[in-house]
Scaffold this motif. Structure first.
Motif, PDB file in Angstrom:
ATOM      1  N   ASP A 151      42.051  31.785  36.563  1.00  0.00           N
ATOM      2  CA  ASP A 151      40.867  32.634  36.706  1.00  0.00           C
ATOM      3  C   ASP A 151      40.152  32.359  38.036  1.00  0.00           C
ATOM      4  O   ASP A 151      39.696  33.294  38.716  1.00  0.00           O
ATOM      5  N   LEU A 152      40.048  31.094  38.404  1.00  0.00           N
ATOM      6  CA  LEU A 152      39.421  30.749  39.690  1.00  0.00           C
ATOM      7  C   LEU A 152      40.254  31.260  40.858  1.00  0.00           C
ATOM      8  O   LEU A 152      39.706  31.697  41.875  1.00  0.00           O
ATOM      9  N   ALA A 153      41.572  31.203  40.716  1.00  0.00           N
ATOM     10  CA  ALA A 153      42.446  31.702  41.784  1.00  0.00           C
ATOM     11  C   ALA A 153      42.279  33.199  41.974  1.00  0.00           C
ATOM     12  O   ALA A 153      42.250  33.691  43.109  1.00  0.00           O
ATOM     13  N   VAL A 154      42.171  33.937  40.873  1.00  0.00           N
ATOM     14  CA  VAL A 154      41.954  35.382  40.963  1.00  0.00           C
ATOM     15  C   VAL A 154      40.673  35.666  41.743  1.00  0.00           C
ATOM     16  O   VAL A 154      40.642  36.547  42.616  1.00  0.00           O
ATOM     17  N   ARG A 155      39.629  34.940  41.443  1.00  0.00           N
ATOM     18  CA  ARG A 155      38.358  35.146  42.151  1.00  0.00           C
ATOM     19  C   ARG A 155      38.496  34.814  43.638  1.00  0.00           C
ATOM     20  O   ARG A 155      37.997  35.552  44.496  1.00  0.00           O
ATOM     21  N   SER A 156      39.181  33.730  43.970  1.00  0.00           N
ATOM     22  CA  SER A 156      39.351  33.356  45.379  1.00  0.00           C
ATOM     23  C   SER A 156      40.123  34.423  46.139  1.00  0.00           C
ATOM     24  O   SER A 156      39.764  34.782  47.273  1.00  0.00           O
ATOM     25  N   PHE A 157      41.179  34.950  45.536  1.00  0.00           N
ATOM     26  CA  PHE A 157      41.942  36.010  46.191  1.00  0.00           C
ATOM     27  C   PHE A 157      41.106  37.281  46.343  1.00  0.00           C
ATOM     28  O   PHE A 157      41.225  38.000  47.345  1.00  0.00           O
ATOM     29  N   GLN A 158      40.267  37.562  45.375  1.00  0.00           N
ATOM     30  CA  GLN A 158      39.406  38.741  45.483  1.00  0.00           C
ATOM     31  C   GLN A 158      38.392  38.583  46.612  1.00  0.00           C
ATOM     32  O   GLN A 158      38.083  39.544  47.318  1.00  0.00           O
ATOM     33  N   VAL A 159      37.868  37.375  46.790  1.00  0.00           N
ATOM     34  CA  VAL A 159      36.965  37.129  47.920  1.00  0.00           C
ATOM     35  C   VAL A 159      37.708  37.319  49.233  1.00  0.00           C
ATOM     36  O   VAL A 159      37.187  37.931  50.184  1.00  0.00           O
ATOM     37  N   ALA A 160      38.934  36.806  49.307  1.00  0.00           N
ATOM     38  CA  ALA A 160      39.729  36.964  50.529  1.00  0.00           C
ATOM     39  C   ALA A 160      39.988  38.431  50.838  1.00  0.00           C
ATOM     40  O   ALA A 160      39.914  38.867  51.993  1.00  0.00           O
TER      41      ALA A 160
END
Length: 276
Positions: A151-160
């Motif tokens: 879930d945290l990875a999904v958020r990080s990729f969305q920020v990128a």
């Protein structure tokens, strides 16, 4: 995933500890050399100018040395000498602790070495010092995936992607893969929930809490119900949630023999007590 590479540049800041050490040395020099002087006004101005000049030289030397260490570490990483590269970058971080490139490259190498938690911490430092750097968020997302924090990875990729929407790798590889893992994680949790619920129904079956006449048909129905729950529980234990190459979730049998052999019991398998 994007290929491993070292292609980015950034300005560096100088370590506070290095500056403080330099200032302490200047104070000692001033106390030893200027103690016997009467304190002329012109000499004070010259001394202040010399201190500023020497401090500027120190800043430039620290930045230059950090840059050399960064490049040496990148070369070692490309040669597969990962731990040596990390050592070089740690030395550079000591000189310029606010340089996000050093943390981001270190996170990449730690991810390759399967040092998952240190890789996440290094990537977090990179985005801390440069919050609007999309490549830092990409590296953080990849490190979080390796740690299992989908879930945290999904958020990080969305920020990128928000910072660099034109980067196709973020859409087609990083975020897509994270979404697939997220779907698989949800399906696995649901399977585990069903398995635990079925096990609880077997251990506390309502049919076993009643008193039956052993010659009645209710005994047969109770036995069938309990046996069906047991069969369903065994099938759940044998299955695994997997994802195919197209991203579709499937439930496959991981045990030997498959689920076809575990047929649902019928009433013909049970008899009344009088028939024994």
């Amino acid at each position: 995933m994007a290929s491993f590479g070292w292609k980015r540049k950034a300005g560096e800041k100088v370590s506070k500890s290095a500056v403080q050490q330099f200032e302490a040395e200047e104070e000692r020099t001033k106390s030893t050399e200027g103690g016997g002087d009467g304190g002329g006004g012109g000499e004070g101005v010259d001394w202040l100018h010399a201190v500023k000049r020497r401090r500027q030289v120190l800043l430039e030397d620290c930045a230059a040395k950090s840059g050399r260490l960064k490049d040496e570490g990148a070369l070692l990483a490309e040669q597969g000498r990962h731990w040596e590269a990390i050592k070089k970058w740690d030395e550079a971080i000591h000189l310029t602790p606010d340089n996000p490139l050093l943390y981001e490259m270190k996170s990449q190498v730690l991810t390759i070495l399967h040092e998952v938690f240190p890789a996440v911490k290094a990537a977090e430092m990179a985005v801390k010092f440069r919050p609007l750097w999309w490549e830092g968020w990409q590296t953080l997302g990849r490190a979080q995936l390796n740690l299992g924090e989908v879930d945290l990875a999904v958020r990080s990729f969305q920020v990128a992607i928000h910072l660099r929407p034109s980067e196709r790798v973020l859409w087609q590889e990083d975020l897509e893969w994270a979404w697939r893992l997220q779907k698989q994680q949800v399906a696995t949790k649901e399977k585990t929930r069903q398995e635990e619920e079925t096990k609880e129904q077997i251990l506390h079956a309502p049919e076993l809490e009643q008193d039956y006449d052993f010659e009645s048909d209710e005994v047969l129905a109770a036995c069938v119900a309990v046996a069906e729950r047991q069969t369903h529980y065994e099938e759940l234990k044998k299955t695994t949630v997997v994802m195919d190459t197209e991203g579709n979730l499937k439930t496959v049998v991981s045990g030997e023999g498959g689920s076809e052999e575990a047929a649902t019991p019928s009433q013909e398998q049970f008899i009344k007590a009088r028939g024994l």
